[in-house]
Motif scaffolding. Structure first.
Motif, mmCIF file in Angstrom:
data_model
loop_
_atom_site.group_PDB
_atom_site.id
_atom_site.type_symbol
_atom_site.label_atom_id
_atom_site.label_comp_id
_atom_site.label_asym_id
_atom_site.label_seq_id
_atom_site.Cartn_x
_atom_site.Cartn_y
_atom_site.Cartn_z
ATOM 1 N N ASP A 173 36.658 43.487 44.860
ATOM 2 C CA ASP A 173 37.180 42.611 44.799
ATOM 3 C C ASP A 173 36.373 41.351 44.067
ATOM 4 O O ASP A 173 35.123 41.127 44.229
ATOM 5 C CB ASP A 173 37.928 41.490 45.740
ATOM 6 N N THR A 175 37.068 37.651 42.370
ATOM 7 C CA THR A 175 37.628 36.962 42.175
ATOM 8 C C THR A 175 36.685 35.180 41.996
ATOM 9 O O THR A 175 35.750 35.283 41.112
ATOM 10 C CB THR A 175 38.146 35.969 43.097
ATOM 11 N N GLU A 208 41.509 38.290 41.118
ATOM 12 C CA GLU A 208 41.935 36.830 40.932
ATOM 13 C C GLU A 208 41.677 35.461 41.105
ATOM 14 O O GLU A 208 40.573 35.913 41.038
ATOM 15 C CB GLU A 208 42.416 36.678 43.138
#
Length: 327
Positions: A173, A175, A208
């Motif tokens: 991930d 972010t 994100e």
């Protein structure tokens, strides 16, 4: 106490008279040799201290040894240690530390400062930054929390490599990071190439709260944010980009397969010399796109769209596109 210690390590004669006289310099040289032999196993920080006081009197050197060795081992061992957060994430504050993420592709990282990466334009004989998670050494499997910080001036110039981007290949991930003033050049001939500012190839991961700005040149799967995305989630992202490629070219994603895209917006220009050219996504299949917009001028030969070049089994809702479209 010290006299006995000096005698044991050879820094005091048995009659209690320190080295001196006409042979003083020779004694000092031989003393340093004996001290060096006796501290071979001492940590580098300790040896560095002796290097700085090498010209001192032998008794002073020995006294320094006593004092340094009295420092708790834990304190000495902490010198130069990698900084981590309470959660165990490795802190990144410089472009060199950012590049060093390649040394551990499974770790979690967090930015603790903005990073000026403009010097990468001169790295590696002009090839620039080496993408994190080069496929030859394995994909990135950890995570990056940008903590709201910015990476500016990133240069990657690798026209002979199939993966060009801050991350080459990532299952981890990414972010809360802003990548600005980026200049990314990837393979301009290979049909299996992926090129983007943030991630060339994203697999089963989340991107994100990310913003990208800059220029991108590639061939297939070329975009501002992600070249190729499979089985991933992309949300709260934006870009202001200039993207050029051949096919599967998009403002944010070149090829989105089984990927959910939401709250995405992009501006700038996208140009493809062949097909599946879109303002937001070049090609989208088996996924969804919602609450997103494109304000991109799009140019291509065929299968060209203001929002998406071509879709297959993709749900699209609450989206719009504006800007010139040619092709």
């Amino acid at each position: 106490m010290f006299d006995e210690f000096f005698e044991k390590i050879g820094l005091r004669s048995t009659n209690g008279v320190p080295p001196g006289g006409d042979d003083h310099d020779e004694n000092r040289r031989s003393t340093r040799g004996r001290v060096s032999d006796r501290i071979a196993g001492v940590p580098p920080v300790t040896r560095a201290l002796f290097a700085r006081i090498a010209s001192a009197d032998a008794r002073a050197v020995a006294l320094a040894l006593v004092l340094v060795l009295s420092v708790p081992a834990m304190a000495i061992g902490s010198v130069g240690a990698t900084a981590t957060t309470q959660s165990g994430a490795i802190e990144i504050s410089t472009v060199d530390e950012l590049q060093a993420m390649n040394d551990d592709l499974s770790a979690d990282y967090v930015l603790v400062d903005d990073i000026d990466a403009s010097e990468t334009a001169t790295w590696n004989n002009g090839a620039g930054f080496e993408p994190i998670g080069p496929t030859a050494n394995g994909s990135f499997m950890g995570s990056l929390d940008g903590n709201g910080h910015e990476i500016s001036g990133l240069t990657i110039n690798r026209p002979d490599e199939n993966h060009a981007g801050l991350f080459a290949s990532s299952y981890g991930d990414i972010t809360d990071v802003n990548v600005t003033d980026a200049d990314i050049v990837g393979n301009n001939q290979s049909s299996i190439s992926q090129t983007a500012i943030l991630v060339a190839e994203l697999q089963s991961a989340t991107v994100e709260n990310v913003t990208v700005e800059g220029t991108v040149e590639g061939h297939r799967n070329t975009a501002g944010l992600i070249g190729l995305s499979q089985g991933s989630t992309v949300t709260n992202v934006s870009g202001d980009v200039s993207v050029t490629g051949e096919a599967y070219v998009g403002g944010l994603i070149g090829d989105a397969s089984s990927t959910s895209v939401s709250n995405a917006e992009v501006s700038g220009s996208v140009e493809g010399t062949y097909e599946r050219i879109g303002g937001l996504v070049g090609y989208a299949t088996l996924g969804e796109i919602s609450d997103s917009s494109s304000s991109v001028d799009v140019t291509g030969e065929q299968v060209v769209g203001g929002l998406v070049g071509e879709t297959a089994n993709t749900d699209i809702s609450q989206t719009f596109a504006k800007g010139d479209r040619k092709g």
